[in-house]
Design a protein around this motif. Structure first.
Motif, PDB file in Angstrom:
ATOM      1  N   ALA A   6       0.838  -1.194   0.000  1.00 42.87           N
ATOM      2  CA  ALA A   6       0.000   0.000   0.000  1.00 42.87           C
ATOM      3  C   ALA A   6       0.872   1.242   0.000  1.00 42.87           C
ATOM      4  O   ALA A   6       1.950   1.258   0.597  1.00 42.87           O
ATOM      5  CB  ALA A   6      -0.906   0.002   1.214  1.00 42.87           C
ATOM      6  N   THR A   7       0.392   2.265  -0.709  1.00 39.74           N
ATOM      7  CA  THR A   7       1.127   3.521  -0.758  1.00 39.74           C
ATOM      8  C   THR A   7       0.172   4.654  -0.424  1.00 39.74           C
ATOM      9  O   THR A   7      -0.915   4.735  -0.974  1.00 39.74           O
ATOM     10  CB  THR A   7       1.719   3.747  -2.168  1.00 39.74           C
ATOM     11  N   HIS A   8       0.572   5.511   0.497  1.00 33.43           N
ATOM     12  CA  HIS A   8      -0.226   6.662   0.889  1.00 33.43           C
ATOM     13  C   HIS A   8       0.536   7.903   0.475  1.00 33.43           C
ATOM     14  O   HIS A   8       1.648   8.137   0.933  1.00 33.43           O
ATOM     15  CB  HIS A   8      -0.495   6.667   2.407  1.00 33.43           C
ATOM     16  N   LEU A   9      -0.075   8.722  -0.379  1.00 39.59           N
ATOM     17  CA  LEU A   9       0.547   9.960  -0.802  1.00 39.59           C
ATOM     18  C   LEU A   9      -0.239  11.101  -0.173  1.00 39.59           C
ATOM     19  O   LEU A   9      -1.447  11.201  -0.329  1.00 39.59           O
ATOM     20  CB  LEU A   9       0.540  10.055  -2.331  1.00 39.59           C
ATOM     21  N   LYS A  10       0.422  11.990   0.548  1.00 43.68           N
ATOM     22  CA  LYS A  10      -0.259  13.029   1.292  1.00 43.68           C
ATOM     23  C   LYS A  10      -0.278  14.359   0.558  1.00 43.68           C
ATOM     24  O   LYS A  10      -0.638  15.363   1.115  1.00 43.68           O
ATOM     25  CB  LYS A  10       0.403  13.192   2.649  1.00 43.68           C
ATOM     26  N   SER A  11       0.041  14.351  -0.735  1.00 39.36           N
ATOM     27  CA  SER A  11       0.026  15.583  -1.494  1.00 39.36           C
ATOM     28  C   SER A  11      -0.368  15.240  -2.934  1.00 39.36           C
ATOM     29  O   SER A  11      -0.752  14.113  -3.237  1.00 39.36           O
ATOM     30  CB  SER A  11       1.404  16.252  -1.434  1.00 39.36           C
TER      31      SER A  11
END
Length: 181
Positions: A6-11
């Motif tokens: 899983a990858t979470h990108l905050k921008s």
């Protein structure tokens, strides 16, 4: 680059080329598409769909529930209705109207032009004519005829039964009376 988990990108993510997703894409917030969206398969919307501009549908539209149109509907080709049609306001038809079955009117019929009836007319109630009645053929009356005004006959009067006059009879021309046998 290949990411295995899983990858979470905050921008913001910017992709300069094509992006291919091999599985479901879920967008939690609003999605803004600033160009054409092309869907190769079926599209399911679980809520309201709002189209701000014109919508061009190039094939069949199937609507499973009620449809409400808040303005004018224009149909360029023929329209076929496979069930009852109800109109709550006035209806303006600009061409010929052909009705294949019986017609039932619950109120007054007003016709602005001539009426041509190609067969027998049966009227169950009283008839009131506000102008002249012209009959081109024989007129048969199955009961008493009452005429409130004067009667002018331009030809012969033939009476098959007894004749009763409640007042004076004036004859202008010759009269021939024959006693019955």
């Amino acid at each position: 680059t290949t990411l295995a988990g899983a990858t979470h990108l905050k921008s913001t993510v910017t992709v300069g080329g094509a992006a291919n997703f091999a599985s479901t894409v879920t967008v939690v917030g609003a999605a803004h598409l600033q160009s054409t969206a092309s869907v190769g398969g079926a599209a399911t919307f679980a809520s309201t769909v709002t189209v701000v501009g014109a919508a061009h549908l190039q094939s069949t539209v199937s609507i499973g529930g009620a449809a409400t149109f808040a303005s004018t509907v224009t149909v360029v080709g023929a329209a076929t209705f496979k069930d009852d049609v109800s109109v709550s306001g006035n209806t303006n038809l600009g061409g010929t109207v052909t009705v294949g079955g019986a017609v039932s009117l619950a109120s007054t019929l007003s016709v602005g032009g001539a009426v041509n009836l190609a067969s027998t007319v049966t009227i169950a109630g009283a008839v009131s004519l506000a102008s002249t009645l012209s009959v081109g053929g024989v007129a048969n009356f199955a009961s008493t005829v009452t005429i409130a005004g004067a009667v002018s006959l331009a030809s012969t009067l033939s009476v098959g039964g007894a004749t009763y006059f409640a007042s004076t009879v004036t004859v202008v021309g010759a009269t021939h009376l024959q006693a019955g046998a």
